[in-house]
Design a protein around this motif. Sequence first.
Motif, PDB file in Angstrom:
ATOM      1  N   THR A   1       0.826  -1.207   0.000  1.00  0.00           N
ATOM      2  CA  THR A   1       0.000   0.000   0.000  1.00  0.00           C
ATOM      3  C   THR A   1       0.861   1.258   0.000  1.00  0.00           C
ATOM      4  OG1 THR A   1      -1.722  -1.167   1.232  1.00  0.00           O
ATOM      5  CG2 THR A   1      -1.823   1.238   1.224  1.00  0.00           C
ATOM      6  N   GLY A   2       1.917   1.237   0.813  1.00  0.00           N
ATOM      7  CA  GLY A   2       2.756   2.426   0.932  1.00  0.00           C
ATOM      8  C   GLY A   2       3.672   2.653  -0.259  1.00  0.00           C
ATOM      9  N   LYS A   3       4.224   1.572  -0.814  1.00  0.00           N
ATOM     10  CA  LYS A   3       5.208   1.687  -1.906  1.00  0.00           C
ATOM     11  C   LYS A   3       4.605   1.450  -3.288  1.00  0.00           C
ATOM     12  CE  LYS A   3       8.768   2.191   0.923  1.00  0.00           C
ATOM     13  NZ  LYS A   3       9.605   3.417   0.983  1.00  0.00           N
ATOM     14  N   GLN A   4       3.400   0.918  -3.328  1.00  0.00           N
ATOM     15  CA  GLN A   4       2.750   0.614  -4.616  1.00  0.00           C
ATOM     16  C   GLN A   4       3.590  -0.343  -5.466  1.00  0.00           C
ATOM     17  OE1 GLN A   4      -0.508   1.738  -5.617  1.00  0.00           O
ATOM     18  NE2 GLN A   4      -0.445   2.050  -3.398  1.00  0.00           N
ATOM     19  N   LYS A   5       4.191  -1.309  -4.813  1.00  0.00           N
ATOM     20  CA  LYS A   5       4.964  -2.339  -5.538  1.00  0.00           C
ATOM     21  C   LYS A   5       5.138  -3.556  -4.637  1.00  0.00           C
ATOM     22  CE  LYS A   5       9.694  -0.954  -4.255  1.00  0.00           C
ATOM     23  NZ  LYS A   5      10.513  -2.103  -4.080  1.00  0.00           N
ATOM     24  N   GLU A   6       5.569  -4.646  -5.250  1.00  0.00           N
ATOM     25  CA  GLU A   6       5.861  -5.838  -4.467  1.00  0.00           C
ATOM     26  C   GLU A   6       7.212  -5.666  -3.772  1.00  0.00           C
ATOM     27  OE1 GLU A   6       3.699  -8.127  -4.180  1.00  0.00           O
ATOM     28  OE2 GLU A   6       2.339  -7.494  -5.770  1.00  0.00           O
ATOM     29  N   PRO A   7       7.348  -6.159  -2.546  1.00  0.00           N
ATOM     30  CA  PRO A   7       8.642  -6.044  -1.871  1.00  0.00           C
ATOM     31  C   PRO A   7       9.684  -6.991  -2.469  1.00  0.00           C
ATOM     32  CG  PRO A   7       7.120  -7.328  -0.543  1.00  0.00           C
ATOM     33  CD  PRO A   7       6.326  -6.796  -1.700  1.00  0.00           C
ATOM     34  N   ASN A   8      10.931  -6.547  -2.492  1.00  0.00           N
ATOM     35  CA  ASN A   8      12.042  -7.409  -2.903  1.00  0.00           C
ATOM     36  C   ASN A   8      12.635  -8.048  -1.653  1.00  0.00           C
ATOM     37  OD1 ASN A   8      12.053  -6.773  -5.749  1.00  0.00           O
ATOM     38  ND2 ASN A   8      12.791  -4.745  -5.144  1.00  0.00           N
ATOM     39  N   VAL A   9      12.704  -9.365  -1.660  1.00  0.00           N
ATOM     40  CA  VAL A   9      13.130 -10.115  -0.478  1.00  0.00           C
ATOM     41  C   VAL A   9      14.378 -10.931  -0.803  1.00  0.00           C
ATOM     42  CG1 VAL A   9      12.439 -11.867   1.222  1.00  0.00           C
ATOM     43  CG2 VAL A   9      10.745 -10.245   0.345  1.00  0.00           C
ATOM     44  N   ILE A  10      15.235 -11.057   0.186  1.00  0.00           N
ATOM     45  CA  ILE A  10      16.413 -11.913   0.069  1.00  0.00           C
ATOM     46  C   ILE A  10      16.476 -12.799   1.306  1.00  0.00           C
ATOM     47  CG2 ILE A  10      17.942 -10.233   1.172  1.00  0.00           C
ATOM     48  CD1 ILE A  10      20.158 -11.163  -0.658  1.00  0.00           C
ATOM     49  N   VAL A  11      16.958 -14.030   1.132  1.00  0.00           N
ATOM     50  CA  VAL A  11      17.140 -14.928   2.278  1.00  0.00           C
ATOM     51  C   VAL A  11      18.601 -14.879   2.696  1.00  0.00           C
ATOM     52  CG1 VAL A  11      16.978 -17.289   3.141  1.00  0.00           C
ATOM     53  CG2 VAL A  11      15.253 -16.424   1.554  1.00  0.00           C
ATOM     54  N   GLY A  12      18.836 -14.512   3.943  1.00  0.00           N
ATOM     55  CA  GLY A  12      20.203 -14.453   4.471  1.00  0.00           C
ATOM     56  C   GLY A  12      20.618 -15.795   5.056  1.00  0.00           C
ATOM     57  N   THR A  13      21.213 -15.781   6.241  1.00  0.00           N
ATOM     58  CA  THR A  13      21.698 -17.016   6.851  1.00  0.00           C
ATOM     59  C   THR A  13      20.642 -17.623   7.775  1.00  0.00           C
ATOM     60  OG1 THR A  13      22.691 -15.764   8.666  1.00  0.00           O
ATOM     61  CG2 THR A  13      24.097 -16.279   6.792  1.00  0.00           C
ATOM     62  N   VAL A  14      20.637 -18.941   7.809  1.00  0.00           N
ATOM     63  CA  VAL A  14      19.859 -19.690   8.803  1.00  0.00           C
ATOM     64  C   VAL A  14      20.879 -20.549   9.547  1.00  0.00           C
ATOM     65  CG1 VAL A  14      18.051 -21.384   9.211  1.00  0.00           C
ATOM     66  CG2 VAL A  14      17.772 -19.707   7.373  1.00  0.00           C
ATOM     67  N   LYS A  15      21.167 -20.181  10.786  1.00  0.00           N
ATOM     68  CA  LYS A  15      22.233 -20.852  11.534  1.00  0.00           C
ATOM     69  C   LYS A  15      21.736 -22.139  12.184  1.00  0.00           C
ATOM     70  CE  LYS A  15      24.798 -16.618  12.491  1.00  0.00           C
ATOM     71  NZ  LYS A  15      25.376 -15.713  13.527  1.00  0.00           N
ATOM     72  N   ASN A  16      22.558 -23.160  12.069  1.00  0.00           N
ATOM     73  CA  ASN A  16      22.274 -24.434  12.714  1.00  0.00           C
ATOM     74  C   ASN A  16      22.866 -24.416  14.123  1.00  0.00           C
ATOM     75  OD1 ASN A  16      21.894 -27.077  13.486  1.00  0.00           O
ATOM     76  ND2 ASN A  16      23.538 -27.881  12.187  1.00  0.00           N
ATOM     77  N   ARG A  17      22.030 -24.275  15.138  1.00  0.00           N
ATOM     78  CA  ARG A  17      22.490 -24.252  16.529  1.00  0.00           C
ATOM     79  C   ARG A  17      22.189 -25.572  17.237  1.00  0.00           C
ATOM     80  NH1 ARG A  17      23.868 -18.974  17.262  1.00  0.00           N
ATOM     81  NH2 ARG A  17      22.694 -17.389  16.134  1.00  0.00           N
ATOM     82  N   THR A  18      21.951 -26.623  16.476  1.00  0.00           N
ATOM     83  CA  THR A  18      21.711 -27.942  17.053  1.00  0.00           C
ATOM     84  C   THR A  18      23.032 -28.702  17.145  1.00  0.00           C
ATOM     85  OG1 THR A  18      21.397 -29.182  14.998  1.00  0.00           O
ATOM     86  CG2 THR A  18      19.519 -27.919  15.799  1.00  0.00           C
ATOM     87  N   SER A  19      22.984 -29.885  17.757  1.00  0.00           N
ATOM     88  CA  SER A  19      24.191 -30.706  17.883  1.00  0.00           C
ATOM     89  C   SER A  19      24.362 -31.656  16.702  1.00  0.00           C
ATOM     90  CB  SER A  19      24.125 -31.520  19.181  1.00  0.00           C
ATOM     91  OG  SER A  19      22.966 -32.343  19.193  1.00  0.00           O
ATOM     92  N   GLU A  20      23.428 -31.642  15.762  1.00  0.00           N
ATOM     93  CA  GLU A  20      23.520 -32.538  14.621  1.00  0.00           C
ATOM     94  C   GLU A  20      23.752 -31.763  13.337  1.00  0.00           C
ATOM     95  OE1 GLU A  20      19.253 -33.661  12.986  1.00  0.00           O
ATOM     96  OE2 GLU A  20      19.284 -33.812  15.164  1.00  0.00           O
ATOM     97  N   HIS A  21      24.197 -32.493  12.315  1.00  0.00           N
ATOM     98  CA  HIS A  21      24.393 -31.840  11.019  1.00  0.00           C
ATOM     99  C   HIS A  21      23.037 -31.598  10.363  1.00  0.00           C
ATOM    100  CE1 HIS A  21      25.858 -30.823   7.063  1.00  0.00           C
ATOM    101  NE2 HIS A  21      25.060 -31.758   6.558  1.00  0.00           N
ATOM    102  N   ILE A  22      22.781 -30.362   9.984  1.00  0.00           N
ATOM    103  CA  ILE A  22      21.563 -30.018   9.256  1.00  0.00           C
ATOM    104  C   ILE A  22      21.965 -29.271   7.991  1.00  0.00           C
ATOM    105  CG2 ILE A  22      19.495 -28.555   9.277  1.00  0.00           C
ATOM    106  CD1 ILE A  22      19.084 -29.223  12.169  1.00  0.00           C
ATOM    107  N   ALA A  23      21.450 -29.712   6.867  1.00  0.00           N
ATOM    108  CA  ALA A  23      21.780 -29.079   5.580  1.00  0.00           C
ATOM    109  C   ALA A  23      20.969 -27.784   5.455  1.00  0.00           C
ATOM    110  CB  ALA A  23      21.487 -30.041   4.432  1.00  0.00           C
ATOM    111  N   THR A  24      21.485 -26.714   6.051  1.00  0.00           N
ATOM    112  CA  THR A  24      20.748 -25.443   6.035  1.00  0.00           C
ATOM    113  C   THR A  24      20.652 -24.875   4.621  1.00  0.00           C
ATOM    114  OG1 THR A  24      22.799 -24.282   6.600  1.00  0.00           O
ATOM    115  CG2 THR A  24      21.313 -24.831   8.408  1.00  0.00           C
ATOM    116  N   THR A  25      21.602 -25.232   3.744  1.00  0.00           N
ATOM    117  CA  THR A  25      21.527 -24.751   2.359  1.00  0.00           C
ATOM    118  C   THR A  25      20.251 -25.260   1.686  1.00  0.00           C
ATOM    119  OG1 THR A  25      23.939 -24.715   2.187  1.00  0.00           O
ATOM    120  CG2 THR A  25      22.696 -24.722   0.132  1.00  0.00           C
ATOM    121  N   ALA A  26      19.916 -26.523   1.933  1.00  0.00           N
ATOM    122  CA  ALA A  26      18.689 -27.088   1.355  1.00  0.00           C
ATOM    123  C   ALA A  26      17.458 -26.400   1.944  1.00  0.00           C
ATOM    124  CB  ALA A  26      18.632 -28.595   1.625  1.00  0.00           C
TER     125      ALA A  26
END
Length: 202
Positions: free
Chosen positions: A69-94
Amino acid sequence: MKRTILTLALSFSTLVLAGCGGSGKTVTRVEPDKAIDLSGDWNDTDSRLVAEEMIKDALTRPWLTNFQTGKQKEPNVIVGTVKNRTSEHIATTAFIKNLERELLNSGRVSFVANKEERQEIRDERSDQQEFSTAESMKRFQQETGADFMLRGDITSIIDREGGESVKFYQVNLELVNIETNQKVWIGEKKIKKLVSQSGSKF
């Protein structure tokens, strides 16, 4: 004596070959979206379902309508980092790719390449300045800047007793306005799994 040694060597080789070829392993192809839990660890089904549910929730919140409503356009979004803080391997890239796919396929936001992808594209653009024709060469400083960055982390708590364990995962994501640092959406998704294994201890 030599004959005895030769016989033993041949017998040993036969046993080794039999062991290699008779492992009993079988491979069965299944549909990629079929849910299969073997260990109870974070897996591809968790990654896909969490991405679908969290992006669906994010796109129904007021920040999107307010921006449009304010910008009269769709927002441009980017995905940054998703940190794995668990004790196991997680494929955060996937997991990040799942988030990107859900955002882009929603048709409700525009999407720009991430930091690593941008560098590769800039290298290509630089290369074009020297080797491409003037008609096909792409210009510098024509990139679209992102309005929001999606980032977050994955945490877990594991509780074990005897042959049972409870695996609890929590995914936290937040959408941040890149110009103002304002957090416009915070979401969380919890997964709890009870893993039982009879006859043995974890």
